[in-house]
Enzyme design. Structure first.
Site, PDB file in Angstrom:
ATOM      1  N   HIS A 138      57.362  51.572  83.438  1.00 22.65           N
ATOM      2  CA  HIS A 138      58.138  52.510  82.600  1.00 22.65           C
ATOM      3  C   HIS A 138      57.374  53.123  81.429  1.00 22.65           C
ATOM      4  O   HIS A 138      56.848  52.416  80.578  1.00 22.65           O
ATOM      5  CB  HIS A 138      59.362  51.800  82.023  1.00 22.65           C
ATOM      6  CG  HIS A 138      60.345  51.374  83.050  1.00 22.65           C
ATOM      7  ND1 HIS A 138      61.378  52.162  83.472  1.00 22.65           N
ATOM      8  CD2 HIS A 138      60.411  50.230  83.774  1.00 22.65           C
ATOM      9  CE1 HIS A 138      62.056  51.529  84.398  1.00 22.65           C
ATOM     10  NE2 HIS A 138      61.496  50.349  84.610  1.00 22.65           N
ATOM     11  N   HIS A 194      67.694  45.510  85.287  1.00 23.16           N
ATOM     12  CA  HIS A 194      66.565  44.640  84.941  1.00 23.16           C
ATOM     13  C   HIS A 194      67.091  43.281  84.499  1.00 23.16           C
ATOM     14  O   HIS A 194      68.077  43.203  83.785  1.00 23.16           O
ATOM     15  CB  HIS A 194      65.753  45.237  83.785  1.00 23.16           C
ATOM     16  CG  HIS A 194      64.929  46.431  84.177  1.00 23.16           C
ATOM     17  ND1 HIS A 194      64.873  47.569  83.427  1.00 23.16           N
ATOM     18  CD2 HIS A 194      64.127  46.646  85.245  1.00 23.16           C
ATOM     19  CE1 HIS A 194      64.052  48.438  84.007  1.00 23.16           C
ATOM     20  NE2 HIS A 194      63.593  47.914  85.113  1.00 23.16           N
ATOM     21  N   HIS A 253      63.705  49.251  91.379  1.00 23.75           N
ATOM     22  CA  HIS A 253      63.564  48.556  90.087  1.00 23.75           C
ATOM     23  C   HIS A 253      64.649  47.492  89.971  1.00 23.75           C
ATOM     24  O   HIS A 253      65.682  47.573  90.615  1.00 23.75           O
ATOM     25  CB  HIS A 253      63.702  49.542  88.921  1.00 23.75           C
ATOM     26  CG  HIS A 253      62.450  50.292  88.664  1.00 23.75           C
ATOM     27  ND1 HIS A 253      61.687  50.112  87.543  1.00 23.75           N
ATOM     28  CD2 HIS A 253      61.801  51.219  89.414  1.00 23.75           C
ATOM     29  CE1 HIS A 253      60.628  50.904  87.607  1.00 23.75           C
ATOM     30  NE2 HIS A 253      60.672  51.581  88.734  1.00 23.75           N
TER      31      HIS A 253
HETATM   32 ZN   LIG Z   1      61.988  48.985  85.961  1.00 25.42          ZN
END
Ligand SMILES: [Zn+2]
Length: 431
Positions: free
Chosen positions: A158, A274, A316
């Site tokens: 990121h 996340h 992700h």
């Molecule tokens: Zn990520």
């Protein structure tokens, strides 16, 4: 000679190419082992793999070799694990895991991880420490990946708008490396402008892609928002609908970026978060990716690729995900899955178990259950607890390679037992 070839490739540019075959491959001109005369068990400068396209070689892959490797993953139904690393020890664990699973791997640094790699005390004004840290990590990966004999995609994670100067520094480093070596220092970078309006996101990504593809760098971009918290960015309370990308947005992104270069991947949001949370708290919907591929194929008509998977997706927030969701996402063209939280835990857990096992030997420099004047040096030597962290991480990554069906890809067979081992003897501590 090197310089002339590199400069010629640099001037090629990559505007308006619509097919991968139109790209001139970036030729790999040297390996670190060649350059510094480091002995290699196999001929690590020229080896290829019997099951992979000939462009894919041991060490860091970029340019056409990178595209060939990602396409091989898509065509053969596997995704490559992308592991966030913050130290040479973590990188070595990744390389060992890749070799043991006979597979390629992606090693990536976040901005914070890059700064850590350079040292937290170093001033990070203008992102100097984060740039230097990432470059330092890149040279470690380049030097060691060849020795392990595995192909490695060297990536950064990121990069929000305020971090763009960090990527600017890394692009400059890659452009300089390209002048001498005919390939970029890194393989790819992520730019994450998902918090900005989509028009701005695409505009800036196109600008960067135009600069990157000239030296064989691939761009990963993010659409929609990955929930949760990572590397100091907290998205734990964003609106639910922003966690799911729309097919129209993915198509718009595909069209606009393709007008510059096909060298990009898309981290689309399908409920990803996340971090690891209690089961049931994360609602992944991989079908979003499948619907987007269908939507884009309809729009492309005859120009749609035969595999009906025009987009290469990145997953992700993979830590803690159900393997069924992972496999479904792979079926829809996911070629890369990020792993951070799970290996943060495995690294720490290795140290935790080591401390539990040898607790009574780790309380002072002298004195343990065998006697008040017995020395403990061999227990608190940092190599012992760091190696325990590495071994535990290699084991955990084995599960990731299996989940992603990324095993026995290279055809190298089992890893040989290490010879001529120096330092603390492996397994030398009492059980
Ligand atoms: Zn990520």
């Amino acid at each position: 000679m090197k310089f002339v070839l590199a400069a010629a490739a640099f001037l090629l540019g990559c505007d308006a190419f619509s097919t991968l075959s139109a790209f001139k491959p970036v030729t790999r001109l040297s390996s670190i082992a060649d350059e510094f005369g480091i002995p290699c068990e196999d001929d690590c400068s020229t080896s290829t793999y019997k099951n992979l396209p000939a462009s894919v070689h041991p060490g860091v892959v970029s340019g056409q070799a990178l595209i060939d490797l990602l396409n091989h993953a898509k065509e053969n139904g596997y995704a490559i694990p992308a592991v966030n690393c913050v130290s040479s020890s973590g990188i070595n664990a990744c390389l060992e895991a890749a070799r043991k699973n006979d597979a390629p791997i992606i090693i990536q640094f976040s901005a914070g991880g890059s700064q850590f790699y350079g040292g937290k005390a170093l001033n990070n004004k203008n992102f100097g420490a984060a740039i230097a840290g990432a470059v330092s990590g890149a040279f470690h990966v380049r030097t060691m990946a060849e020795q392990y004999g595995v192909p490695v995609i060297l990536h950064t994670d990121h990069c929000a708008k305020k971090l763009l100067p960090w990527i600017d520094g890394l692009l400059s480093a890659s452009e300089r490396y390209f002048q001498d070596h005919g390939e970029p220092l890194f393989s790819s970078h992520m730019i994450d402008l998902s918090e900005e309006p989509i028009e701005e996101n695409l505009e800036i990504c196109k600008e960067y892609l135009g600069r990157m593809c000239k030296i064989g760098l691939l761009l990963e971009m993010e659409l929609g928002i990955t929930g949760g918290e990572e590397d100091g960015v907290d998205n734990s309370d964003v609106a639910q609908e922003d966690l799911y990308s729309k097919p129209e947005e993915i198509y718009q992104t595909y069209e606009e970026l393709s007008s510059v270069s096909p060298w990009f991947t898309i981290a689309a949001a399908f409920g990803n978060v996340h971090g690891v949370y209690s089961p049931g708290n994360v609602k992944l919907d991989p079908k979003i990716l499948g619907r987007a591929q269908e939507y884009i194929c309809d729009k492309l008509g005859d120009a749609a690729p035969a595999n009906k998977l025009p987009v290469s997706f990145v997953f992700h927030g993979g830590s803690g995900s159900d393997v069924a969701d992972i496999r479904e996402a792979i079926g829809y063209g996911t070629v890369k899955m990020n792993i951070d939280t799970d290996t943060q835990w495995s690294y720490w857990e290795g140290i935790k178990k080591f401390e539990e096992k040898y607790h009574d030997y780790l309380q002072g420099q002298i004195g343990n259950p065998e006697g008040p004047d017995k020395p403990n040096k061999k227990y608190y030597d940092p190599r012992e607890c760091l190696r325990a962290a590495e071994v535990n991480t290699v084991e955990r990554l084995g599960q990731s390679f299996a989940d992603l069906k990324c095993q026995n890809i290279l055809g190298l067979g089992p890893m040989n037992e290490a010879t001529n081992v120096l330092g603390p003897r492996r397994g030398g501590l009492p059980v």
